[in-house]
Design an enzyme around this catalytic site. Sequence first.
Site, mmCIF file in Angstrom:
data_model
loop_
_atom_site.group_PDB
_atom_site.id
_atom_site.type_symbol
_atom_site.label_atom_id
_atom_site.label_comp_id
_atom_site.label_asym_id
_atom_site.label_seq_id
_atom_site.Cartn_x
_atom_site.Cartn_y
_atom_site.Cartn_z
ATOM 1 C CD GLU A 324 -2.056 2.198 1.655
ATOM 2 O OE1 GLU A 324 -1.781 3.177 0.922
ATOM 3 O OE2 GLU A 324 -2.235 2.275 2.872
ATOM 4 C CB CYS A 359 -2.467 6.474 2.981
ATOM 5 S SG CYS A 359 -1.502 5.951 4.369
#
Length: 616
Positions: A324, A359
């Site tokens: 990720e 994020c």
Amino acid sequence: MIAIDLNFADIQWQYHILTTFFVGVILPLLYYLYQRYFTSTPNKYNKLEAAIKLDYAIPDEAKPHWKGRRLHPPHVTVRTAEDRASIQSYCPATTQYLGTFACTTREQMDLQIEKAAFAQKSWKESSFAVRKQLLRTLAQFILDNQQDIARVACRDSGKTKLDASMGEIMVTLEKLNWTIAHGERALRPSTRSGPSSLLMGLMKNAEVRYEPLGVVSAIVSWNYPLHNLLGPIILALFSGNAIVVKCSEQVVWSSAWFVGMVHAALRRLEICEDLVQLVYCFPEDADYFTAHPGLQHITFIGSKPVAHKVLQSASKELTPCVIELGGKDSVIVMDDVSDLKALSSILMRGTFQSAGQNCIGIERVICVANVYDSLVEILNERVGKLRLGSDIDQLDEIDMGAMISDNRFDEIERLVQDAVAKGARLLHGGKRYLHPNYPQGHYFEPTLLVDVNSTMDIANQEVFGPVLTVMKAGDVDEAVKISNSCEYGLGNSVFGANFQRCNDVANQLESGNVAINDFATFYVCQLPFGGCKKSGFGKFGGEEGLTGLCNSKSVVMDKPLLRAFGVKTAIPPPIDYPIADDKRAWGFVSSLNTASYDNRIWKVMKSFKKLAKGGA
Ligand SMILES: *[C@@H]1O[C@H](CO)[C@@H](O)[C@H](O)[C@H]1NC(C)=O
Ligand SMILES: *[C@@H]1O[C@H](CO)[C@@H](O)[C@H](O)[C@H]1NC(C)=O
């Protein structure tokens, strides 16, 4: 007549017995079984699963107005010149010293992974009741100590308490609560339809069983020290795995305390605490860890350059990875948005929460032309009012905290300058900030940059900082095109009054996650999380997050009815070695294929006849 009457009375009598038995015995038994094994809320039948109170001390450093000594340049860094093998922890908002931690050595990593593997051998047999009780115990401790836990996270990351309560505590509680409620169902064997052909389908049952992998690992980023660390621990433990977490060198102090909290819960429930291990070292020393043969899975959350290294060393042992990376998340503002004020609140929260170190933070607001000026005007007014500081020490109200370090300030300033040079308008901020109370703290001014277009670096590179970037699109199609034009595909939002149009946009976005008329809630509701394009691959979180930490074992078996009659799968004589008659063997299998897969009834009848004759 009399006989019939008697018979009738007999039946009535039996009927009463049956009813009484059903109401008095079967129903309570079913109720008990349901409460004991099938509901996930604690009650008097399953109180085994209820939370247990933990005794775990809050560190002094997390108390308000704690008087820790401040570091001064050039010592405000996790990596000191004197000691290359230790990590120095400090508060980025106040630069107060938090401790020095010796990097985990290779020998220690070996030992930790070995201990975790040993502990997992019995943990994998544990019941879901015990696993839920563990999660409930953690959830209760977090709920009862929200303030203190938020302060631990703030002290190590520099964020505000409000940022911590939303981004750390709320999401962690949701993950715990969700896993307790739905985790068991996700991990139950999944019954599949089995063979599609009539002949084989009549014989076989098929299912997928989810078995823990063993020792899994997670390499987590520093932006949410509690949530990023606990998320993988929750999923690993619940799926029957042990876990070795590698925390970022930026947040060792709080990570150690949070892992200590999990250990306290494990001890309290008499579960071996070796199940959860924490390692930390500098990124360039991490290869030994990521190449370790004792790890069966790696979840990596971080940046692209580091991901290359992780994948390279994981490939030595062919260790599967979920990756990720960052994003350049966009919010598309459609031309029919009715309440720009309400929308601006979401844009502000999505951009400035945790000083933009998210994020799935908003990196680009792509606004359709007819509402652009009004939106910019509202944002201009609001961004100018944001106040910076450290609210665990300061009595004034503040809106935004510090950043984790100052090592990207040059780059963020350069991105802003590049945009301005190419025609963007800088309405607020754009540079580092010297806080009067904390001159050494890592503060960056809340920044509003408008009229950005795709020629500017900031339109394509992840900022990961407090910069609200607004771009104008001629129409909705152009907005979608701009949104898809970057290399990332992590998360997006679309806001508009007409759901159908928003939905069409959602379908056109190249992205792992989309929220319609909301921001980032796809994360909160425990959907599988992960990006596409250069944002990474694989999913963690939700059902896929749990089953992803398992070996999905495919199991096929004879149907129970056949087993009851002792019917077994056997190789039919015509095709048994040595093949007695080649032509006959061929006839047998080709008839079997026709019987199984041909739709024409006369063909099927013919092939059954041939099968009955053994293919002749
Ligand atoms: C999740 O939280 C809700 C609301 O507090 C609670 O009612 C529910 O029992 C919790 N679920 C589980 C599985 O603990
Ligand atoms: C980007 O913005 C600048 C300044 O407004 C303008 O000169 C340029 O033509 C724009 N480029 C594109 C591709 O829109």
